[in-house]
Write a protein that holds these residues in place. Structure first.
Motif, PDB file in Angstrom:
ATOM      1  N   GLY A 113       0.820  -1.198   0.000  1.00  0.00           N
ATOM      2  CA  GLY A 113       0.000   0.000   0.000  1.00  0.00           C
ATOM      3  C   GLY A 113       0.859   1.256   0.000  1.00  0.00           C
ATOM      4  N   SER A 114       0.388   2.272  -0.666  1.00  0.00           N
ATOM      5  CA  SER A 114       1.080   3.565  -0.669  1.00  0.00           C
ATOM      6  C   SER A 114       0.175   4.608  -0.037  1.00  0.00           C
ATOM      7  N   ARG A 115       0.574   5.066   1.146  1.00  0.00           N
ATOM      8  CA  ARG A 115      -0.183   6.118   1.823  1.00  0.00           C
ATOM      9  C   ARG A 115       0.014   7.458   1.135  1.00  0.00           C
ATOM     10  N   THR A 116       1.184   7.657   0.549  1.00  0.00           N
ATOM     11  CA  THR A 116       1.467   8.943  -0.081  1.00  0.00           C
ATOM     12  C   THR A 116       0.661   9.140  -1.356  1.00  0.00           C
ATOM     13  N   ARG A 117       0.256   8.054  -1.997  1.00  0.00           N
ATOM     14  CA  ARG A 117      -0.561   8.139  -3.206  1.00  0.00           C
ATOM     15  C   ARG A 117      -2.053   8.059  -2.909  1.00  0.00           C
ATOM     16  N   GLY A 118      -2.402   7.715  -1.672  1.00  0.00           N
ATOM     17  CA  GLY A 118      -3.796   7.582  -1.302  1.00  0.00           C
ATOM     18  C   GLY A 118      -4.298   8.788  -0.519  1.00  0.00           C
ATOM     19  N   GLU A 119      -5.489   8.652   0.046  1.00  0.00           N
ATOM     20  CA  GLU A 119      -6.076   9.718   0.841  1.00  0.00           C
ATOM     21  C   GLU A 119      -5.606   9.588   2.285  1.00  0.00           C
ATOM     22  N   ARG A 120      -5.020  10.662   2.795  1.00  0.00           N
ATOM     23  CA  ARG A 120      -4.502  10.658   4.153  1.00  0.00           C
ATOM     24  C   ARG A 120      -5.303  11.605   5.032  1.00  0.00           C
ATOM     25  N   GLU A 121      -5.717  11.110   6.182  1.00  0.00           N
ATOM     26  CA  GLU A 121      -6.365  11.974   7.149  1.00  0.00           C
ATOM     27  C   GLU A 121      -5.333  12.989   7.653  1.00  0.00           C
ATOM     28  N   PRO A 122      -5.692  14.256   7.760  1.00  0.00           N
ATOM     29  CA  PRO A 122      -4.741  15.260   8.247  1.00  0.00           C
ATOM     30  C   PRO A 122      -4.123  14.840   9.578  1.00  0.00           C
ATOM     31  N   GLY A 123      -2.799  14.888   9.638  1.00  0.00           N
ATOM     32  CA  GLY A 123      -2.089  14.526  10.852  1.00  0.00           C
ATOM     33  C   GLY A 123      -1.729  13.063  10.962  1.00  0.00           C
ATOM     34  N   SER A 124      -2.147  12.240   9.990  1.00  0.00           N
ATOM     35  CA  SER A 124      -1.876  10.801  10.077  1.00  0.00           C
ATOM     36  C   SER A 124      -0.420  10.462   9.758  1.00  0.00           C
ATOM     37  N   MET A 125       0.249  11.306   8.986  1.00  0.00           N
ATOM     38  CA  MET A 125       1.670  11.134   8.690  1.00  0.00           C
ATOM     39  C   MET A 125       2.360  12.475   8.839  1.00  0.00           C
ATOM     40  N   ASN A 126       3.549  12.446   9.443  1.00  0.00           N
ATOM     41  CA  ASN A 126       4.290  13.701   9.532  1.00  0.00           C
ATOM     42  C   ASN A 126       5.215  13.849   8.321  1.00  0.00           C
ATOM     43  N   ALA A 127       5.785  15.024   8.181  1.00  0.00           N
ATOM     44  CA  ALA A 127       6.622  15.315   7.014  1.00  0.00           C
ATOM     45  C   ALA A 127       7.815  14.369   6.877  1.00  0.00           C
ATOM     46  N   PRO A 128       8.532  14.047   7.986  1.00  0.00           N
ATOM     47  CA  PRO A 128       9.653  13.110   7.849  1.00  0.00           C
ATOM     48  C   PRO A 128       9.241  11.733   7.331  1.00  0.00           C
ATOM     49  N   GLN A 129       8.047  11.267   7.715  1.00  0.00           N
ATOM     50  CA  GLN A 129       7.576   9.975   7.222  1.00  0.00           C
ATOM     51  C   GLN A 129       7.336  10.008   5.715  1.00  0.00           C
ATOM     52  N   VAL A 130       6.686  11.054   5.253  1.00  0.00           N
ATOM     53  CA  VAL A 130       6.416  11.188   3.817  1.00  0.00           C
ATOM     54  C   VAL A 130       7.732  11.288   3.046  1.00  0.00           C
ATOM     55  N   PHE A 131       8.637  12.123   3.544  1.00  0.00           N
ATOM     56  CA  PHE A 131       9.930  12.308   2.892  1.00  0.00           C
ATOM     57  C   PHE A 131      10.721  11.006   2.850  1.00  0.00           C
ATOM     58  N   ALA A 132      10.707  10.252   3.963  1.00  0.00           N
ATOM     59  CA  ALA A 132      11.467   9.003   4.031  1.00  0.00           C
ATOM     60  C   ALA A 132      10.992   8.009   2.986  1.00  0.00           C
ATOM     61  N   GLY A 133       9.678   7.949   2.766  1.00  0.00           N
ATOM     62  CA  GLY A 133       9.153   7.031   1.767  1.00  0.00           C
ATOM     63  C   GLY A 133       9.644   7.356   0.366  1.00  0.00           C
ATOM     64  N   TYR A 134       9.602   8.637   0.023  1.00  0.00           N
ATOM     65  CA  TYR A 134      10.064   9.050  -1.297  1.00  0.00           C
ATOM     66  C   TYR A 134      11.583   8.902  -1.430  1.00  0.00           C
ATOM     67  N   LEU A 135      12.316   9.214  -0.341  1.00  0.00           N
ATOM     68  CA  LEU A 135      13.777   9.088  -0.389  1.00  0.00           C
ATOM     69  C   LEU A 135      14.194   7.648  -0.594  1.00  0.00           C
ATOM     70  N   ALA A 136      13.572   6.741   0.150  1.00  0.00           N
ATOM     71  CA  ALA A 136      13.905   5.325  -0.005  1.00  0.00           C
ATOM     72  C   ALA A 136      13.621   4.863  -1.434  1.00  0.00           C
TER      73      ALA A 136
END
Length: 231
Positions: A113-136
């Motif tokens: 599953g990709s949370r970054t491509r799906g609908e995220r509830e506000p506050g469910s992921m912080n910026a470092p989490q989103v960045f880490a997924g794309y960086l990896a």
């Protein structure tokens, strides 16, 4: 969808508030023949509430990867597909078929599953989490030619394929190691958008504190370099 044996593995550490709802939501899909909650050293009633909701509970020493490995070892012998998700209520079990169907139909071996491509509830992921997924994903693509956008714990994999990967990681790097080994092994991989919610109880061990984010990030990066440099 043809009948297959699906086992759900849920690592859980002090998740007594959300765990029962997570287990019931998994069973309500009608897909898993068993739900295994791995008590990762909880000091609350996580195990008790999980059993009451219909899960089989096993124990594992602290460590996210240790919990996942213990869950894999505990699945029933006839299990064909293993689904992983977190026990904090942030993943959406009602979307399980989206991950399982491509494996059942024989088009893919590993669906994440990709949370970054799906609908995220506000506050469910912080910026470092989103960045880490794309960086990896950015670092993995030149190594293996596979593009990931997330390290989401909500994933499904053919059991036989997972066993062949030879997983070693025992901490927060487990998810990334699976993605890297799957890509290197040439598994048929699919990434699908999934919705993501704020946790429904308890406290985050990763994104909830600066220390947790730092420790998880350090271990994930260590895993990336270790697996990339393996011969």
């Amino acid at each position: 969808m043809p009948s297959v044996s699906v086992s759900v593995v849920i690592p859980a550490l002090n998740e007594e508030e959300p765990i029962a709802d997570v287990v019931r939501s998994c069973l309500a899909t009608g897909l898993p023949r068993e739900v295994i909650v791995v008590d990762n050293g909880s000091t609350d009633r996580t195990a008790e509430f999980a059993r009451a909701a219909g899960a089989r509970v096993v124990e594992a020493p602290r460590g996210y990867g240790r919990a996942c490995a213990a869950g894999v070892a505990a699945v029933s012998p006839g299990c064909e597909i293993i689904v992983f998700l977190d026990g904090d209520g942030s993943d959406c079990p009602e979307l399980m078929e989206r991950l399982v169907r491509p494996i059942v139909e024989g088009t893919h071996d590993f669906v994440i599953g990709s949370r970054t491509r799906g609908e995220r509830e506000p506050g469910s992921m912080n910026a470092p989490q989103v960045f880490a997924g794309y960086l990896a994903g950015w670092l993995i693509r030149p190594l293996y030619g596979v593009r990931y956008t997330d390290m989401c714990p909500f994933r499904a994999i053919r059991r036989g394929a997972l066993v062949q990967l030879g997983m070693k990681e025992r901490t927060y790097g487990w998810n990334l190691e699976m993605q890297m080994r799957a890509a290197r092994a040439g598994l048929r991989i699919l990434e699908v958008p999934v919705a993501h919610r704020c946790r429904t109880g308890g406290e985050s061990k990763v994104s909830g504190t600066l220390r947790g984010t730092f420790v998880a990030g350090t271990r994930i990066m260590a895993t990336l370099f270790r697996v990339a440099l393996e011969r």
